[in-house]
Motif scaffolding. Structure first.
Motif, PDB file in Angstrom:
ATOM      1  N   PHE A   1       0.829  -1.205   0.000  1.00  0.00           N
ATOM      2  CA  PHE A   1       0.000   0.000   0.000  1.00  0.00           C
ATOM      3  C   PHE A   1       0.866   1.258   0.000  1.00  0.00           C
ATOM      4  O   PHE A   1       0.625   2.206  -0.761  1.00  0.00           O
ATOM      5  N   MET A   2       1.873   1.289   0.853  1.00  0.00           N
ATOM      6  CA  MET A   2       2.732   2.463   0.927  1.00  0.00           C
ATOM      7  C   MET A   2       3.475   2.694  -0.389  1.00  0.00           C
ATOM      8  O   MET A   2       3.567   3.826  -0.871  1.00  0.00           O
ATOM      9  N   GLY A   3       3.987   1.614  -0.973  1.00  0.00           N
ATOM     10  CA  GLY A   3       4.724   1.744  -2.212  1.00  0.00           C
ATOM     11  C   GLY A   3       3.860   2.159  -3.391  1.00  0.00           C
ATOM     12  O   GLY A   3       4.307   2.863  -4.290  1.00  0.00           O
ATOM     13  N   ARG A   4       2.607   1.763  -3.339  1.00  0.00           N
ATOM     14  CA  ARG A   4       1.666   2.030  -4.440  1.00  0.00           C
ATOM     15  C   ARG A   4       0.935   3.360  -4.283  1.00  0.00           C
ATOM     16  O   ARG A   4       0.771   4.121  -5.253  1.00  0.00           O
ATOM     17  N   GLU A   5       0.506   3.679  -3.042  1.00  0.00           N
ATOM     18  CA  GLU A   5      -0.442   4.775  -2.843  1.00  0.00           C
ATOM     19  C   GLU A   5       0.123   5.989  -2.102  1.00  0.00           C
ATOM     20  O   GLU A   5      -0.413   7.087  -2.253  1.00  0.00           O
ATOM     21  N   VAL A   6       1.161   5.819  -1.291  1.00  0.00           N
ATOM     22  CA  VAL A   6       1.592   6.905  -0.401  1.00  0.00           C
ATOM     23  C   VAL A   6       2.945   7.479  -0.783  1.00  0.00           C
ATOM     24  O   VAL A   6       3.075   8.680  -1.029  1.00  0.00           O
ATOM     25  N   LEU A   7       3.974   6.649  -0.827  1.00  0.00           N
ATOM     26  CA  LEU A   7       5.320   7.153  -1.035  1.00  0.00           C
ATOM     27  C   LEU A   7       5.495   7.910  -2.356  1.00  0.00           C
ATOM     28  O   LEU A   7       6.216   8.918  -2.395  1.00  0.00           O
ATOM     29  N   PRO A   8       4.851   7.498  -3.458  1.00  0.00           N
ATOM     30  CA  PRO A   8       4.985   8.290  -4.695  1.00  0.00           C
ATOM     31  C   PRO A   8       4.459   9.713  -4.567  1.00  0.00           C
ATOM     32  O   PRO A   8       4.848  10.599  -5.345  1.00  0.00           O
ATOM     33  N   SER A   9       3.583   9.952  -3.583  1.00  0.00           N
ATOM     34  CA  SER A   9       3.007  11.294  -3.413  1.00  0.00           C
ATOM     35  C   SER A   9       3.832  12.188  -2.495  1.00  0.00           C
ATOM     36  O   SER A   9       3.546  13.381  -2.371  1.00  0.00           O
ATOM     37  N   ILE A  10       4.822  11.622  -1.823  1.00  0.00           N
ATOM     38  CA  ILE A  10       5.632  12.410  -0.879  1.00  0.00           C
ATOM     39  C   ILE A  10       6.799  13.063  -1.635  1.00  0.00           C
ATOM     40  O   ILE A  10       7.624  12.367  -2.180  1.00  0.00           O
TER      41      ILE A  10
END
Length: 316
Positions: free
Chosen positions: A307-316
């Motif tokens: 989830f983090m790799g797909r949905e969160v980290l790309p947005s940071i």
């Protein structure tokens, strides 16, 4: 700012954690924080791998920066920890830092030497930090006061002085940490309390680095995220006084039996919406944190990392 993943040795076996930190790197995390426990917080699903054995393997298997929260002075002599840090830096230059705390009876009382007061633990910890820094410089160290050291000298030294963070959960401890540490590491609390902790540290160290360990719970729904956090992590929400002084996992289980899911939800960010995580990380970045370490406190680590790799980290 770096986003890190917390490797919880009191929750997962070293073998599982080795696999998880490799997935974390593939998912886009930039650093790892390792816990250093002898006993877990609970007898239920508890683990107790030796973090220092694991660190060499984990750093060899990845390219990320690593850190550890450690309590020298009782279970560990500071000269041994200084040697361990120097050895890791020799193999992986510039990739390791250490955070020092006064510890918990849960881990330290195994030596059978009694559990000192907080005041004595603080004096001992500051002395340990001094010993370690002097050893890293190549000095021959002897002192017989708050910690006893006799003719200690490191012959394998770090390439440069390692960064030493101080761990603090209260304003008073953070203010003291600012007098001797290079930086501060703390955990998420309500924003006014967290700001007061930062301000206390900044009184004596206005330019020191800040690390936040952000406790979260990701699952298939918010309700499941709260429930799974309550099942796995409620004993760690008892408050800093009990957490420092209870000596056995079964005592944590007894104390934690009255903790409700609602109480845990107030201390753990339980969410399924990626924007909730993004907004929280950005808010903490604005407060001045240089590193934010995400600790998914429930058992579902693989889905969290995906989830983090797909949905969160790309947005940071």
């Amino acid at each position: 700012m770096q986003i890190g993943y917390h490797a919880s040795h009191e929750q997962f076996s070293p073998r599982d954690l080795l696999r998880l930190v490799q997935i974390a790197e593939q998912s886009g995390f930039q650093s790892i924080l390792s816990s250093d426990h002898f006993h877990p917080w609970s007898q239920q699903d508890g683990q107790s791998g030796f973090a220092w054995s694991w660190l060499g393997a984990a750093m060899h298997a990845t390219t990320m920066e690593f850190g550890i929260v450690n309590a020298p002075g009782q279970r560990y002599h500071p000269a041994i920890i200084a040697q361990a840090v120097a050895t890791l830096d020799n193999m992986f230059p510039g990739r390791f830092w250490i955070a020092l705390g006064s510890g918990q009876a849960l881990n330290e009382q195994i030596t059978g030497t009694g559990w000192p007061s907080k005041e004595l633990r603080h004096k001992r910890l500051e002395a340990c930090a001094d010993v370690m820094r002097r050893l890293w410089k190549g000095e021959n160290v002897t002192r017989h006061d708050d910690i006893r050291v006799q003719d200690a000298q490191l012959y394998t030294r770090p390439s440069c002085q390692p960064t030493v963070y101080g761990a603090a959960l209260t304003v008073s401890t953070a203010t003291w940490v600012g007098t001797w540490a290079d930086g501060l590491i703390t955990v998420n609390q309500d924003i006014p309390t967290l700001q007061a902790i930062i301000d206390g540290f900044r009184q004596h160290n206005p330019n020191g680095k800040l690390i936040l360990k952000l406790q979260v719970s990701y699952n298939s729904s918010v309700e499941t995220a709260v429930t799974s956090a309550w099942q796995a992590w409620r004993n760690n929400t008892l408050g800093h006084m009990l957490q420092a002084d209870l000596p056995l996992p079964q005592q944590y289980d007894a104390a934690g039996i009255h903790i409700t899911p609602r109480h845990v939800a107030q201390q753990v960010l339980a969410a399924t919406d990626p924007s909730v995580y993004v907004d929280a990380i950005r808010r903490y970045k604005q407060m001045g944190f240089n590193k934010i370490i995400l600790h998914n406190v429930n058992r579902e680590q693989d889905s969290f990392l995906a989830f983090m790799g797909r949905e969160v980290l790309p947005s940071i």
